[in-house]
Write a protein that holds these residues in place. Structure first.
Motif, PDB file in Angstrom:
ATOM      1  N   LEU A  29      -6.426   1.619  -2.883  1.00 21.89           N
ATOM      2  CA  LEU A  29      -6.378   0.278  -2.785  1.00 21.89           C
ATOM      3  C   LEU A  29      -5.467  -0.180  -1.619  1.00 21.89           C
ATOM      4  N   GLN A  30      -4.609   0.386  -1.125  1.00 20.05           N
ATOM      5  CA  GLN A  30      -4.074  -0.032   0.457  1.00 20.05           C
ATOM      6  C   GLN A  30      -4.949  -0.087   1.304  1.00 20.05           C
ATOM      7  N   HIS A  31      -6.316   0.975   1.369  1.00 18.38           N
ATOM      8  CA  HIS A  31      -6.992   1.091   2.441  1.00 18.38           C
ATOM      9  C   HIS A  31      -8.119  -0.416   2.193  1.00 18.38           C
ATOM     10  N   ASP A  35      -8.710  -3.177   4.997  1.00 15.51           N
ATOM     11  CA  ASP A  35     -10.077  -3.746   5.742  1.00 15.51           C
ATOM     12  C   ASP A  35     -10.606  -5.054   5.082  1.00 15.51           C
ATOM     13  N   GLY A  36      -9.904  -5.756   4.354  1.00 10.06           N
ATOM     14  CA  GLY A  36     -10.203  -6.813   4.090  1.00 10.06           C
ATOM     15  C   GLY A  36     -11.446  -6.935   2.787  1.00 10.06           C
ATOM     16  N   SER A  37     -11.401  -5.948   2.065  1.00  7.37           N
ATOM     17  CA  SER A  37     -12.407  -5.625   0.945  1.00  7.37           C
ATOM     18  C   SER A  37     -11.900  -6.476  -0.230  1.00  7.37           C
ATOM     19  N   LEU A  38     -10.744  -6.509  -0.262  1.00  3.82           N
ATOM     20  CA  LEU A  38     -10.151  -7.342  -1.625  1.00  3.82           C
ATOM     21  C   LEU A  38      -8.557  -7.929  -1.214  1.00  3.82           C
ATOM     22  N   SER A  39      -8.397  -8.758  -1.960  1.00  6.03           N
ATOM     23  CA  SER A  39      -6.912  -9.198  -2.024  1.00  6.03           C
ATOM     24  C   SER A  39      -6.101  -8.801  -3.320  1.00  6.03           C
ATOM     25  N   LEU A  40      -4.960  -8.370  -3.034  1.00  4.05           N
ATOM     26  CA  LEU A  40      -4.210  -8.107  -4.121  1.00  4.05           C
ATOM     27  C   LEU A  40      -3.180  -9.058  -4.518  1.00  4.05           C
ATOM     28  N   LEU A  41      -2.992  -9.427  -5.906  1.00  6.28           N
ATOM     29  CA  LEU A  41      -2.112 -10.396  -6.396  1.00  6.28           C
ATOM     30  C   LEU A  41      -0.962  -9.753  -7.112  1.00  6.28           C
ATOM     31  N   SER A  42       0.275 -10.143  -6.957  1.00  2.00           N
ATOM     32  CA  SER A  42       1.471  -9.632  -7.641  1.00  2.00           C
ATOM     33  C   SER A  42       2.349 -10.844  -8.047  1.00  2.00           C
ATOM     34  N   THR A  43       3.200 -10.731  -8.686  1.00  2.00           N
ATOM     35  CA  THR A  43       3.915 -11.531  -9.378  1.00  2.00           C
ATOM     36  C   THR A  43       5.442 -11.069  -9.312  1.00  2.00           C
ATOM     37  N   ASP A  44       6.467 -12.125  -9.295  1.00  2.00           N
ATOM     38  CA  ASP A  44       7.640 -11.884  -9.308  1.00  2.00           C
ATOM     39  C   ASP A  44       8.110 -10.944 -10.657  1.00  2.00           C
ATOM     40  N   GLN A  45       7.282 -11.434 -11.941  1.00  2.00           N
ATOM     41  CA  GLN A  45       7.384 -11.018 -13.196  1.00  2.00           C
ATOM     42  C   GLN A  45       7.068  -9.228 -12.896  1.00  2.00           C
ATOM     43  N   LEU A 114       9.198   9.321  -3.506  1.00  2.00           N
ATOM     44  CA  LEU A 114       8.008   9.679  -4.094  1.00  2.00           C
ATOM     45  C   LEU A 114       6.879   9.185  -3.626  1.00  2.00           C
ATOM     46  N   GLU A 115       5.804   9.802  -3.508  1.00  2.00           N
ATOM     47  CA  GLU A 115       4.471   9.325  -2.975  1.00  2.00           C
ATOM     48  C   GLU A 115       4.258   7.793  -3.573  1.00  2.00           C
ATOM     49  N   ALA A 116       4.235   7.824  -4.996  1.00  2.00           N
ATOM     50  CA  ALA A 116       3.824   6.561  -5.710  1.00  2.00           C
ATOM     51  C   ALA A 116       4.989   5.308  -5.198  1.00  2.00           C
ATOM     52  N   ASP A 117       6.242   5.585  -5.086  1.00  2.00           N
ATOM     53  CA  ASP A 117       7.374   4.696  -4.596  1.00  2.00           C
ATOM     54  C   ASP A 117       6.779   4.107  -3.404  1.00  2.00           C
ATOM     55  N   VAL A 118       6.446   4.955  -2.396  1.00  2.00           N
ATOM     56  CA  VAL A 118       6.204   4.488  -1.071  1.00  2.00           C
ATOM     57  C   VAL A 118       4.845   3.547  -1.034  1.00  2.00           C
ATOM     58  N   LEU A 119       3.832   4.134  -1.735  1.00  2.00           N
ATOM     59  CA  LEU A 119       2.588   3.325  -1.880  1.00  2.00           C
ATOM     60  C   LEU A 119       2.686   2.044  -2.454  1.00  2.00           C
ATOM     61  N   ILE A 120       3.414   2.096  -3.589  1.00  2.00           N
ATOM     62  CA  ILE A 120       3.811   0.801  -4.404  1.00  2.00           C
ATOM     63  C   ILE A 120       4.506  -0.237  -3.660  1.00  2.00           C
ATOM     64  N   SER A 121       5.555   0.118  -2.999  1.00  2.00           N
ATOM     65  CA  SER A 121       6.223  -0.575  -2.045  1.00  2.00           C
ATOM     66  C   SER A 121       5.691  -1.463  -1.167  1.00  2.00           C
ATOM     67  N   GLU A 125       4.259  -5.247  -0.547  1.00  2.00           N
ATOM     68  CA  GLU A 125       4.232  -5.921   0.807  1.00  2.00           C
ATOM     69  C   GLU A 125       2.945  -6.564   1.039  1.00  2.00           C
ATOM     70  N   LEU A 126       2.080  -5.793   0.921  1.00  2.00           N
ATOM     71  CA  LEU A 126       0.677  -6.201   1.347  1.00  2.00           C
ATOM     72  C   LEU A 126      -0.140  -7.252   0.552  1.00  2.00           C
ATOM     73  N   GLY A 127       0.315  -7.381  -0.559  1.00  2.00           N
ATOM     74  CA  GLY A 127      -0.465  -8.342  -1.585  1.00  2.00           C
ATOM     75  C   GLY A 127       0.225  -9.576  -1.516  1.00  2.00           C
TER      76      GLY A 127
END
Length: 329
Positions: A29-31, A35-45, A114-121, A125-127
């Motif tokens: 997902l990060q990759h 590379d612009g293949s998609l955009s990630l949407l997150s919310t405060d919630q 944790l690996e998941a911690d680093v990636l999710i954080s 930031e990217l989304g």
């Protein structure tokens, strides 16, 4: 922003649980975002729910792991066989290794390493994060009070997220032509069609003027299999290139640059693991600055992860050059 992906909180938390989601999917997902293949949407919630529940989910996962049974009792008829002693010794070693692993994981969980911690954080930031303001809260309350999906009785967190999604269509950075919702809790679907967005929500999208396609997936892996089948190869090639960049670093500046692009918790192949260890041993442009913060942090994580692949005679060099104190084994 032609492809917009929204993941609910439970999907993020599933990467700490025993589930169909492998942490490697977060790398994908990060990759794809980079590379612009998609955009990630997150919310405060989503972000708030994630932080409210993260420690409890980790606690439950470790409790389940620690509670897995190991052989303690054996039938009397096995007494006297040498193989029984071997099984007892192997069981003892498993118990010790499990306790050591739990201790390491708990320390990393507290430090949010944790690996998941680093990636999710990094994903947060990217989304694109939607701020939940009073107007969205009012819309979500009204939706919940009328009994409209998504959401459960007594909770309108999903209603908030849905209103946030609607606020991003057609999209501030261009029209959204494909909307993907990753959720496994059933709030966005119906029992009749559990793998499709509920007809109520799709009807609402159309009434709002959304003309693109909409997809619902139970987990991130299913999404990638369908829409980015070659992303694992792309990710592996990118990781291989970064490992080689560090291996061949000709100066201190390039070493720092290579380190900044590498995640020490990435899923390295065995060959890449060997390359990283050999780099720490043979490239003077790497180990000569092994005590620099970024280089030290990267390699000490790598050394701990792949400790079994380090020959004893190399330990003094690695410990001195990278200021590494191996965990007790």
């Amino acid at each position: 922003m032609s492809k917009l992906v929204f993941m609910d909180t439970n999907t993020y938390l599933s990467f700490y649980r025993l589930s169909a989601n492998d942490v490697h999917e977060l790398h994908k997902l990060q990759h794809a975002i980079k590379d612009g293949s998609l955009s990630l949407l997150s919310t405060d919630q989503v972000v708030d729910e994630y932080w409210r529940n993260r420690q409890n989910v980790i606690y439950d996962a470790l409790k389940e792991f620690k509670g897995q049974p190991s052989w303690k009792l054996f039938p009397r008829l096995l007494t006297g066989y040498a193989e029984l002693d071997a099984i007892r010794e192997a069981t003892r070693k498993i118990d010790v290794a499990r306790a050591d692993l739990v201790e390491l994981v708990e320390a990393d969980a507290i430090a949010k390493k944790l690996e998941a911690d680093v990636l999710i954080s990094a994903l947060f930031e990217l989304g694109t994060k939607v701020t939940v303001d009073e107007s969205i809260l009012d819309l979500a309350r009204g939706r919940h009070e009328r009994g409209n999906p998504p959401g459960k009785s007594g909770s309108y967190g999903d209603a908030i997220n849905w209103e946030c999604i609607l606020s991003q269509l057609p999209g501030a950075d261009g029209p959204v032509t494909e909307l993907f919702i990753i959720s496994n809790d059933g709030d966005f679907s119906t029992k009749f069609q559990p793998n499709s967005l509920s007809e109520f929500l799709e009807r609402e999208l159309r009434e709002r003027g959304y003309a693109g396609t909409v997809h619902l997936y139970r987990n991130l892996g299913d999404y990638f299999k369908k829409h980015h089948p070659n992303i694992s190869l792309d990710l592996e090639q990118e990781l291989q290139s970064l490992v080689e960049k560090l291996r061949d670093s000709p100066n201190f500046a390039s070493t720092h640059l290579a380190i900044s692009d590498l995640d020490p918790r990435a899923t390295f192949s065995r060959a890449q693991q060997r390359t990283l260890l050999e780099t720490a041993l043979t490239n003077t442009q790497v180990y000569a600055i092994g005590t620099d913060e970024d280089v030290h942090e990267f390699f000490t994580v790598v050394f701990e992860r792949y400790r079994s692949g380090i020959d004893k005679e190399h330990l003094p060099h690695l410990m001195k050059s990278f200021d590494w104190s191996p965990s007790v084994k």
